[in-house]
Scaffold this motif. Structure first.
Motif, short mmCIF file in Angstrom:
data_model
loop_
_atom_site.label_atom_id
_atom_site.label_comp_id
_atom_site.label_asym_id
_atom_site.label_seq_id
_atom_site.Cartn_x
_atom_site.Cartn_y
_atom_site.Cartn_z
N PHE A 148 0.87 -1.17 0.00
CA PHE A 148 0.00 0.00 0.00
C PHE A 148 0.91 1.22 0.00
O PHE A 148 1.78 1.36 0.87
CB PHE A 148 -0.90 -0.01 1.23
CG PHE A 148 -1.80 1.18 1.34
CD1 PHE A 148 -2.91 1.31 0.52
CD2 PHE A 148 -1.55 2.18 2.27
CE1 PHE A 148 -3.74 2.42 0.61
CE2 PHE A 148 -2.38 3.29 2.37
CZ PHE A 148 -3.48 3.40 1.54
N TYR A 174 1.51 5.21 0.37
CA TYR A 174 0.89 6.34 1.06
C TYR A 174 1.80 7.56 0.94
O TYR A 174 2.99 7.50 1.27
CB TYR A 174 0.66 5.99 2.52
CG TYR A 174 0.01 7.08 3.35
CD1 TYR A 174 -0.98 7.90 2.83
CD2 TYR A 174 0.37 7.25 4.69
CE1 TYR A 174 -1.58 8.88 3.60
CE2 TYR A 174 -0.21 8.22 5.47
CZ TYR A 174 -1.19 9.04 4.92
OH TYR A 174 -1.79 10.01 5.69
N ALA A 210 -2.34 -0.22 -4.35
CA ALA A 210 -3.22 0.94 -4.19
C ALA A 210 -2.39 2.11 -3.69
O ALA A 210 -1.32 1.93 -3.11
CB ALA A 210 -4.36 0.63 -3.22
N ARG A 227 -2.63 6.15 -1.83
CA ARG A 227 -3.38 7.21 -1.14
C ARG A 227 -2.53 8.47 -1.16
O ARG A 227 -1.34 8.44 -0.86
CB ARG A 227 -3.69 6.82 0.30
CG ARG A 227 -4.44 7.92 1.06
CD ARG A 227 -4.74 7.54 2.49
NE ARG A 227 -5.79 6.53 2.57
CZ ARG A 227 -6.52 6.30 3.67
NH1 ARG A 227 -6.31 7.02 4.76
NH2 ARG A 227 -7.43 5.36 3.67
N TRP A 261 -10.28 8.37 -8.70
CA TRP A 261 -9.90 8.47 -7.29
C TRP A 261 -11.15 8.63 -6.43
O TRP A 261 -12.14 9.22 -6.85
CB TRP A 261 -8.99 9.67 -7.06
CG TRP A 261 -7.64 9.55 -7.71
CD1 TRP A 261 -7.33 9.81 -9.01
CD2 TRP A 261 -6.42 9.12 -7.08
NE1 TRP A 261 -6.00 9.58 -9.24
CE2 TRP A 261 -5.41 9.15 -8.07
CE3 TRP A 261 -6.09 8.73 -5.79
CZ2 TRP A 261 -4.10 8.80 -7.79
CZ3 TRP A 261 -4.78 8.39 -5.51
CH2 TRP A 261 -3.80 8.43 -6.51
N CYS A 265 -11.31 9.67 0.63
CA CYS A 265 -11.40 8.85 1.84
C CYS A 265 -12.35 9.53 2.83
O CYS A 265 -12.28 10.73 3.04
CB CYS A 265 -10.04 8.67 2.47
SG CYS A 265 -8.80 7.93 1.38
N GLU A 316 -7.92 13.28 1.89
CA GLU A 316 -7.09 12.24 1.28
C GLU A 316 -7.89 11.48 0.23
O GLU A 316 -9.09 11.26 0.38
CB GLU A 316 -6.56 11.29 2.36
CG GLU A 316 -5.63 11.99 3.33
CD GLU A 316 -4.91 11.03 4.26
OE1 GLU A 316 -3.73 11.28 4.55
OE2 GLU A 316 -5.53 10.04 4.70
N TRP A 317 -7.17 11.07 -0.82
CA TRP A 317 -7.79 10.40 -1.96
C TRP A 317 -7.06 9.08 -2.21
O TRP A 317 -5.85 9.00 -2.07
CB TRP A 317 -7.72 11.29 -3.21
CG TRP A 317 -8.55 12.52 -3.10
CD1 TRP A 317 -8.28 13.64 -2.36
CD2 TRP A 317 -9.80 12.77 -3.73
NE1 TRP A 317 -9.27 14.57 -2.51
CE2 TRP A 317 -10.22 14.07 -3.35
CE3 TRP A 317 -10.60 12.03 -4.61
CZ2 TRP A 317 -11.41 14.62 -3.80
CZ3 TRP A 317 -11.79 12.59 -5.07
CH2 TRP A 317 -12.19 13.87 -4.65
N GLU A 318 -7.83 8.08 -2.61
CA GLU A 318 -7.27 6.74 -2.76
C GLU A 318 -7.83 6.05 -3.99
O GLU A 318 -8.98 6.29 -4.38
CB GLU A 318 -7.62 5.93 -1.49
CG GLU A 318 -6.92 4.59 -1.36
CD GLU A 318 -7.17 3.99 0.02
OE1 GLU A 318 -6.81 4.66 1.02
OE2 GLU A 318 -7.74 2.89 0.09
N ARG A 319 -7.01 5.20 -4.58
CA ARG A 319 -7.49 4.38 -5.69
C ARG A 319 -6.61 3.14 -5.84
O ARG A 319 -5.40 3.18 -5.55
CB ARG A 319 -7.49 5.15 -7.01
CG ARG A 319 -6.15 5.67 -7.47
CD ARG A 319 -6.13 5.97 -8.96
NE ARG A 319 -6.15 4.75 -9.76
CZ ARG A 319 -6.17 4.72 -11.08
NH1 ARG A 319 -6.18 5.85 -11.76
NH2 ARG A 319 -6.17 3.58 -11.74
N HIS A 332 -7.05 -4.47 -2.91
CA HIS A 332 -7.44 -3.21 -2.27
C HIS A 332 -8.68 -3.40 -1.40
O HIS A 332 -8.76 -2.91 -0.27
CB HIS A 332 -7.69 -2.15 -3.34
CG HIS A 332 -8.01 -0.80 -2.79
ND1 HIS A 332 -9.03 -0.02 -3.27
CD2 HIS A 332 -7.44 -0.08 -1.78
CE1 HIS A 332 -9.07 1.11 -2.60
NE2 HIS A 332 -8.13 1.10 -1.70
N GLN A 348 -8.83 -2.88 2.68
CA GLN A 348 -9.79 -2.04 3.37
C GLN A 348 -10.50 -2.81 4.47
O GLN A 348 -10.72 -2.29 5.58
CB GLN A 348 -10.80 -1.46 2.38
CG GLN A 348 -10.20 -0.43 1.44
CD GLN A 348 -11.19 0.06 0.40
OE1 GLN A 348 -11.91 -0.73 -0.22
NE2 GLN A 348 -11.23 1.36 0.20
#
Length: 428
Positions: free
Chosen positions: A117, A119, A151, A153, A202, A205, A404-407, A418, A422
């Motif tokens: 992951f 970040y 993934a 973030r 995206w 979060c 924050e943005w995640e994909r 992913h 989660q």
């Protein structure tokens, strides 16, 4: 004894410019190259870069203009245990220091796999006003995919909305939240960045609503709402008059009672952590950070730049009653963590600390003093509101960040991993 300075009618001292030069560390990080990736409008080369190159960019005029936070400094990788890291840079020739953006990437391995992951806390450090995000975002994602990330973030820097203390103070009430109050300012760049990221797959979060985003259940790991006191163009008299009556009274009370504010050292961190444990029990929150964490942070940040992290202590009759930490990077300063004793609170040690820290940030030439996270509640009956009320007294503003943005990265296996990650975070 430090002065709990209350400005007089005389002119305020001139602000000293902050020295942008930093002495680079000599330990390089991963140097593996990433091929050139062509966007629609221009070529962008992305490479892993050395600590020296990364820090030189942050200290340059172009880097300072991007306003990197302390979570994107190379030293932050040394604070985070259990994570590996990479320093990335993109631009015409990253290895020669010709950069337009950089990123500290923290990598956490998913248990039982060889996948990670990725970040980028409050990063990457990039020009978010660039309408062609793909010019640097596509190379970044492709590099991370090859690195083994499933993934990503990120935490874009543009703000979304702002509420002044003057706007919020008369609009508190039962059940009220920030979302119920018309913002003093809406940043069009923050809105545009959100739209562009959403169009590229995206997900924000914690959702798009203005609410309590404390990092639980896939929410933001960093606070969505922060409190900032603008410093640029203001005198110390301006800062003093910006405090509300209660704050001015408390600062004067601390001075009258003989509260002394000093900058401590690493040797004072055990006492800071003891006070922090008291504060957590009293106020009903848990940071989950140990003495070793703060010792590591203090050592890493100050090795990168002496004085980057300071521990401020408020003493009364020889006893430390409160301790707060402050971090400075470029023209920004942050109040990171505060702790105080359960007794002698009437001498107002925390107000004394914050006033001294405000003055020091101003003297260093900071443009903003960031007091970090605040809750979104405006309901005085909720326990969390007390923190917001205290910070509102400085006369600053609540800032809703872009969040924050995640994909997941491309591929069905990455998407499945992913989803599993989660679920793992929710139940660990």
């Amino acid at each position: 004894m430090s002065a709990l300075l209350v400005p007089s009618s005389s002119s305020s001292p001139a602000r000293r410019p902050r020295n942008g030069d930093e002495t680079p560390r000599t330990t390089p990080r991963n140097r593996d190259a990433t091929p050139r990736t062509t966007s629609r409008n221009r070529d962008t080369t992305l490479r892993t870069i050395t600590t020296e190159t990364y820090r030189a960019f942050l200290a340059s005029s172009a880097g300072r203009a991007l306003g990197a936070g302390f979570l994107q400094c190379p030293s932050w990788a040394d604070v985070k245990e259990g994570w590996s890291s990479q320093l990335l840079g993109w631009g015409p020739d990253p290895e020669a220091g010709e950069l337009t953006g950089v990123a500290l990437v923290l990598l956490r391995q998913f248990p039982g796999t060889r996948k990670y992951f990725a970040y980028l806390p409050e990063g990457p450090v990039a020009d978010w006003s660039d309408s062609d995000l793909d010019a640097w975002l596509v190379p970044l994602l492709e590099h991370l995919r090859r690195t083994g990330a499933f993934a990503v973030r990120i935490g874009p820097s543009p703000a979304h909305r702002r509420w002044s203390a003057a706007r919020l103070k008369p609009l508190t009430g039962p059940g009220r939240r920030l979302a119920d109050v018309l913002a003093t300012e809406v940043d069009p760049l923050g809105t545009a960045v959100a739209e562009r990221l959403r169009a590229r797959g995206w997900r924000r979060c914690g959702g798009d609503a203005t609410g309590e985003n404390d990092g639980a259940d896939g929410g933001d790991a960093q606070p969505r709402h922060v409190f900032q006191v603008p410093l640029a163009g203001r005198t110390t008299e301006d800062l003093w008059s910006g405090l509300n009556q209660e704050w001015r009274r408390n600062v004067r009370r601390a001075r009258k009672e003989g509260v002394e504010v000093v900058v401590g050292s690493a040797a004072d961190l055990p006492e800071f952590c003891r006070l922090l444990a008291l504060t957590e029990r009293r106020d009903g929150f848990r940071l989950g950070r140990s003495l070793a964490y703060y010792e590591r942070q203090h050592a890493a940040l100050n090795a990168e730049e002496p004085g980057r992290m300071k521990l401020y202590l408020a003493r009364h009759q020889g006893e430390i009653l409160a301790a707060h930490t402050m971090i400075t990077v470029g023209r920004r300063a942050w109040y990171q963590t505060g702790a105080s004793a359960d007794h002698r609170r009437e001498v107002r040690p925390s107000n004394a600390l914050q006033w001294r820290m405000l003055l020091d940030a101003h003297a260093l030439g900071a443009d903003v003093y960031d007091m970090r996270g605040v809750p979104s509640t405006l309901d005085p009956s909720e326990r969390a509101y007390g923190l917001l009320r205290w910070k509102l007294g400085t006369g600053g503003q609540v800032v809703e960040t872009s969040g924050e943005w995640e994909r997941p990265l491309d591929g069905s296996a990455n998407r499945a991993l992913h989803r599993a990650f989660q679920a793992y975070l929710k139940h660990r």
